[in-house]
Design an enzyme around this catalytic site. Structure first.
Site, mmCIF file in Angstrom:
data_model
loop_
_atom_site.group_PDB
_atom_site.id
_atom_site.type_symbol
_atom_site.label_atom_id
_atom_site.label_comp_id
_atom_site.label_asym_id
_atom_site.label_seq_id
_atom_site.Cartn_x
_atom_site.Cartn_y
_atom_site.Cartn_z
ATOM 1 N N TYR A 97 0.839 -1.204 0.000
ATOM 2 C CA TYR A 97 0.000 0.000 0.000
ATOM 3 C C TYR A 97 0.875 1.256 0.000
ATOM 4 O O TYR A 97 0.678 2.162 -0.817
ATOM 5 C CB TYR A 97 -0.907 -0.032 1.231
ATOM 6 C CG TYR A 97 -1.915 1.089 1.288
ATOM 7 C CD1 TYR A 97 -3.039 1.073 0.477
ATOM 8 C CD2 TYR A 97 -1.748 2.164 2.160
ATOM 9 C CE1 TYR A 97 -3.973 2.097 0.527
ATOM 10 C CE2 TYR A 97 -2.675 3.196 2.221
ATOM 11 C CZ TYR A 97 -3.781 3.158 1.404
ATOM 12 O OH TYR A 97 -4.711 4.171 1.440
HETATM 13 N N1 NAD Z 1 -10.040 5.581 4.443
HETATM 14 C C1 NAD Z 1 -8.832 6.015 4.750
HETATM 15 O O1 NAD Z 1 -8.475 6.141 5.936
HETATM 16 C C2 NAD Z 1 -7.883 6.402 3.686
HETATM 17 C C3 NAD Z 1 -6.699 7.022 4.063
HETATM 18 C C4 NAD Z 1 -5.793 7.389 3.081
HETATM 19 C C5 NAD Z 1 -6.074 7.146 1.761
HETATM 20 N N2 NAD Z 1 -7.237 6.526 1.415
HETATM 21 C C6 NAD Z 1 -7.473 6.279 0.003
HETATM 22 O O2 NAD Z 1 -8.717 6.804 -0.379
HETATM 23 C C7 NAD Z 1 -9.267 6.030 -1.441
HETATM 24 C C8 NAD Z 1 -10.681 5.606 -1.071
HETATM 25 O O3 NAD Z 1 -10.632 4.827 0.111
HETATM 26 P P1 NAD Z 1 -11.948 4.435 0.951
HETATM 27 O O4 NAD Z 1 -11.514 4.383 2.356
HETATM 28 O O5 NAD Z 1 -13.049 5.302 0.516
HETATM 29 O O6 NAD Z 1 -12.144 2.916 0.447
HETATM 30 P P2 NAD Z 1 -13.455 2.076 0.139
HETATM 31 O O7 NAD Z 1 -13.023 0.660 0.240
HETATM 32 O O8 NAD Z 1 -14.596 2.553 0.970
HETATM 33 O O9 NAD Z 1 -13.763 2.447 -1.389
HETATM 34 C C9 NAD Z 1 -12.898 2.079 -2.416
HETATM 35 C C10 NAD Z 1 -13.734 1.770 -3.654
HETATM 36 O O10 NAD Z 1 -12.826 1.413 -4.726
HETATM 37 C C11 NAD Z 1 -13.475 0.421 -5.490
HETATM 38 N N3 NAD Z 1 -12.506 -0.371 -6.261
HETATM 39 C C12 NAD Z 1 -11.523 -1.166 -5.790
HETATM 40 N N4 NAD Z 1 -10.884 -1.768 -6.807
HETATM 41 C C13 NAD Z 1 -11.468 -1.340 -7.954
HETATM 42 C C14 NAD Z 1 -11.254 -1.605 -9.330
HETATM 43 N N5 NAD Z 1 -10.308 -2.463 -9.754
HETATM 44 N N6 NAD Z 1 -12.043 -0.990 -10.233
HETATM 45 C C15 NAD Z 1 -13.034 -0.154 -9.838
HETATM 46 N N7 NAD Z 1 -13.267 0.143 -8.539
HETATM 47 C C16 NAD Z 1 -12.503 -0.446 -7.616
HETATM 48 C C17 NAD Z 1 -14.193 -0.444 -4.462
HETATM 49 O O11 NAD Z 1 -15.217 -1.242 -5.051
HETATM 50 C C18 NAD Z 1 -14.712 0.601 -3.477
HETATM 51 O O12 NAD Z 1 -16.027 0.994 -3.788
HETATM 52 C C19 NAD Z 1 -8.316 4.854 -1.643
HETATM 53 O O13 NAD Z 1 -7.444 5.127 -2.716
HETATM 54 C C20 NAD Z 1 -7.552 4.795 -0.352
HETATM 55 O O14 NAD Z 1 -6.289 4.223 -0.499
HETATM 56 C C21 NAD Z 1 -8.148 6.156 2.345
#
Ligand code: NAD
Length: 251
Positions: free
Chosen positions: A158
């Site tokens: 990651y």
């Molecule tokens: N939640 C956190 O604390 C956090 C912190 C830092 C960064 N992020 C980043 O923010 C972004 C969103 O995270 P989140 O927490 O909302 O996650 P989440 O799991 O709630 O949502 C991620 C979405 O991406 C979709 N996805 C995954 N693989 C896919 C693919 N191959 N094609 C199409 N869609 C796909 C999933 O179906 C899901 O709906 C991510 O990139 C994550 O790394 C999140």
């Protein structure tokens, strides 16, 4: 009550990972502020539900963003249907296996995480850039992570994939600096979403313990910051990774 503003009136915004978490929150925010929003995600059921939640300004397309042909096709369809693409927010992401040391990292898992977090973000940017170049206007926001800036122990795949996203942001920012296109990233610490819910409690504690504000960020805060970064008025910042860590990273 939703207060309607119009800073994105007439604009088309494409958001990936829009069925859940950050992507859904950002889609709702941009729609409320006047954009027509295109929601992309792998999870078809959740995507339909998300689009109806976002409202009349939303359309959605199920797509596996790691498949470059599917990405090219969906963007060409969006371009034909709407005639323009002003904003791209790349939110789709996965953590892969966490709470493991480098010696236990599995190659297939590492590749899978890079495919979703880095390659898919690259495929999306590559597909929308010709539209933005033609318009001489565009805003691309890649959602990175504090893990990409600092490296979270136990999260090699990651952290390294998000560092790659930050590197891509710097390159793309410079490449398009003489156009009306900006490319920036946002590096959040922990925001409570289904992604975080699915992680081992020990790994989440490791991350939240490092936040000086002693709390997670909220989806409202993320959506507000993302909308600011991709707004027409934010025009003199590109290639930059914005911080969203409650004071963890003060650079
Ligand atoms: N939640 C956190 O604390 C956090 C912190 C830092 C960064 N992020 C980043 O923010 C972004 C969103 O995270 P989140 O927490 O909302 O996650 P989440 O799991 O709630 O949502 C991620 C979405 O991406 C979709 N996805 C995954 N693989 C896919 C693919 N191959 N094609 C199409 N869609 C796909 C999933 O179906 C899901 O709906 C991510 O990139 C994550 O790394 C999140």
């Amino acid at each position: 009550m939703r207060i309607l503003t119009t800073q994105f009136a007439g604009q088309v915004a494409v958001i990936t990972g829009a069925a859940s978490g950050l992507g859904l929150a950002i889609s709702s925010k941009l729609a409320v502020e006047g954009a027509r929003v295109v929601l992309l995600d792998l999870n078809e059921g959740a995507l339909q539900k998300a689009a109806s939640e976002v409202g009349a300004n939303a359309v959605c397309f199920p797509v596996d963003l790691t498949n470059e042909e599917q990405v090219a096709n969906v963007i060409s369809q969006v371009g034909k249907e709407f005639g323009r693409i002003d904003v791209l927010v790349n939110c789709a992401g996965v953590t892969g296996k966490t709470n493991i040391k480098s010696q236990d990292v599995d190659t297939a898992d590492l590749r899978f995480v890079f495919d979703v977090n880095f390659m898919a973000s690259f495929f999306m940017a590559r597909a929308v850039l010709p539209w933005m170049v033609k318009q001489n206007y565009g805003r691309i926001l890649h959602i990175a992570s504090i893990a990409g800036k600092e490296g979270n122990a136990g999260m090699l795949a990651y952290s390294a994939s998000k560092a790659a996203v930050i590197g891509m942001t710097k390159v793309q920012g410079k490449e398009y600096a003489e156009t009306g296109i900006t490319v920036n990233a946002l590096a959040p610490a922990v925001i409570q979403t289904p992604m975080v819910d699915a992680m081992p409690a020990e790994q989440v504690k490791y991350m939240t313990d490092k936040i000086p504000m002693k709390r997670c960020g909220t989806l409202e805060e993320i959506a507000h910051m993302a909308a600011f970064i991709v707004s027409p008025g934010t025009g003199f910042t590109t290639g930059f990774t914005f911080d969203m860590t409650g004071g963890r990273a003060t650079y």
